[in-house]
Design an enzyme around this catalytic site. Structure first.
Site, short mmCIF file in Angstrom:
data_model
loop_
_atom_site.label_atom_id
_atom_site.label_comp_id
_atom_site.label_asym_id
_atom_site.label_seq_id
_atom_site.Cartn_x
_atom_site.Cartn_y
_atom_site.Cartn_z
N ARG A 237 8.01 -4.84 -3.81
CA ARG A 237 6.90 -5.73 -3.49
C ARG A 237 7.49 -7.03 -2.94
O ARG A 237 8.49 -7.54 -3.48
CB ARG A 237 6.06 -6.04 -4.73
CG ARG A 237 5.20 -4.90 -5.24
CD ARG A 237 4.07 -4.56 -4.26
NE ARG A 237 3.17 -3.55 -4.78
CZ ARG A 237 3.24 -2.25 -4.47
NH1 ARG A 237 4.18 -1.80 -3.67
NH2 ARG A 237 2.37 -1.41 -4.96
N GLU A 266 0.82 -9.48 3.32
CA GLU A 266 0.71 -8.30 4.19
C GLU A 266 -0.71 -8.20 4.72
O GLU A 266 -1.64 -8.50 3.97
CB GLU A 266 1.09 -7.05 3.40
CG GLU A 266 2.55 -7.08 2.98
CD GLU A 266 2.97 -5.88 2.12
OE1 GLU A 266 2.15 -4.94 1.96
OE2 GLU A 266 4.10 -5.88 1.64
N HIS A 285 5.12 -1.79 5.28
CA HIS A 285 4.83 -1.22 3.95
C HIS A 285 4.57 0.29 4.08
O HIS A 285 3.53 0.80 3.66
CB HIS A 285 3.63 -1.93 3.30
CG HIS A 285 3.57 -1.73 1.82
ND1 HIS A 285 3.15 -2.69 0.94
CD2 HIS A 285 3.88 -0.67 1.05
CE1 HIS A 285 3.20 -2.25 -0.30
NE2 HIS A 285 3.64 -1.00 -0.26
C1 8YV Z 1 1.28 2.03 -0.59
C2 8YV Z 1 2.77 1.59 -2.61
O1 8YV Z 1 1.17 0.69 -0.58
O2 8YV Z 1 2.45 3.32 -4.17
C3 8YV Z 1 2.63 2.12 -4.00
O3 8YV Z 1 2.71 1.33 -4.95
O4 8YV Z 1 3.16 0.49 -2.43
C4 8YV Z 1 2.47 2.44 -1.41
O5 8YV Z 1 2.68 3.73 -1.59
C5 8YV Z 1 -0.13 2.44 -0.79
O6 8YV Z 1 -0.58 2.04 -2.04
C6 8YV Z 1 -0.49 3.82 -0.48
O7 8YV Z 1 -1.84 4.05 -0.64
#
Ligand code: 8YV
Length: 327
Positions: A237, A266, A285
């Protein structure tokens, strides 16, 4: 009567079919114009929610008095207010495991691209600049045999350590809450405190989840402990790294480069100073963004919601205390 479920992330026909067979299902595209207003209208009926990359504020939760469970299509759950969900007795599920290998691949692609200057050189070729042999000004640095420092040695950290050690003959050091005997044994990984890990890094890779304890864990002081030839990779993150401090270190030439998939804000602003630095590889991301993995994440989230709303303990409960309180 079927329970009401709203998904605010688009799903494949296969996952939509599984949900519609069990629930009164509705899709709300929260990112489309008027999407959030539509969600507000529908929340009073919702018993289940499924989605990701959207903050369910307590104001929105106030509109959803019947809500029993949220299935997040993500492994990270830093965007959810856990005490608030607990207070309301709402189950939260996530999607661990299914994305581990894809995120580790993405971390390695950033590490390799930064070390070998892949994006920069590919753009140079595309711009018609390749007119003669390469000189030192175009050289990158080796990855094999170097030292990787991992901040975080959970599932994703261990998958990166496996690639580093068994694939690239790298030395692996890591900092984590506890030592991981399996990683020590299999990958020769060394458990070190952060202040010992940093000066020994050729590459630093951040995999630790965001929490109050890890917010700006790597700031100006920590970045200054890295050797000037080090490359920083972040697939966790953005806010784990103090981005302003990283930019300052890169601009001052105190780091070789960075491969970043996550940012403090983001989407990354197109005028971010990061994008003016040729030694930064920035991706959107997209660590888990492969066809196979995103479908596996959606399937896992659907499994979680089917169980949670049928009164079965879901496999991936983030807040088991809410489940306990129900029993
Ligand atoms: C994507 C992520 O941001 O799983 C997570 O925590 O950061 C990523 O896989 C996203 O949430 C996919 O929907």
């Amino acid at each position: 009567m079927k329970k009401k479920v709203i998904h605010y992330k688009a799903l494949s026909p296969a996952q939509t079919a599984r949900l519609s067979a069990a629930f009164d299902l509705e899709y709300v595209d929260v990112k489309a114009p008027g999407g959030e207003a539509r969600l507000r209208e529908r929340l009073p009926e919702a018993q289940g929610l499924l989605g990701s990359s959207f903050t369910l504020s307590s104001e929105l939760l106030d509109l959803a008095p019947r809500l029993e469970a949220i299935a997040s299509v993500s492994v990270g759950f830093d965007s959810y207010d856990l005490p608030e969900l607990a207070r309301r007795g709402i189950l939260l599920c996530n999607t661990p495991d299914v994305l581990t290998e894809s995120v580790a691949d993405a971390a390695f692609s950033l590490l390799l691209a930064s070390a070998r200057r892949t994006v920069e050189l590919a753009n140079w070729v595309r711009a018609g600049q390749w007119r003669a042999g390469l000189g030192e000004a175009h050289f990158g640095c080796d990855v094999h045999g170097k030292t990787l420092g991992l901040v975080g040695m959970g599932r994703i950290g261990q998958a990166i350590a496996r690639r580093a050690s068994l694939g690239f003959g790298m030395h692996v050091n890591y900092t984590a809450r506890t030592s991981k005997p399996l990683a020590n044994e299999r990958y020769g990984a060394r458990f070190l405190p952060l202040h010992e890990l940093l000066p020994a890094c050729d590459f630093l890779c951040v995999t630790v989840p965001l929490s109050d304890e890890t917010y700006h864990l790597l700031g100006a002081y920590e970045l200054a402990q890295l050797p000037a030839h080090a490359i920083v990779v972040n697939v966790s993150r953005g806010p784990v790294l103090d981005e302003a401090a990283l930019i300052a270190a890169l601009q001052a030439g105190r780091l070789r480069g960075a491969g970043l998939d996550v940012f403090e804000r983001e989407p990354l602003a197109s005028d971010s100073p990061l994008l003016r630095l040729p030694n930064v590889v920035a991706t959107p991301h997209s660590g888990s963004a492969t066809h196979e993995t995103r479908e596996a994440m959606a399937r896992c989230a659907v499994d979680n919601l089917l169980d949670a709303l049928a009164g079965k303990r879901p496999a991936n409960l983030v807040n088991p205390e809410v489940w306990q309180a129900r029993c």
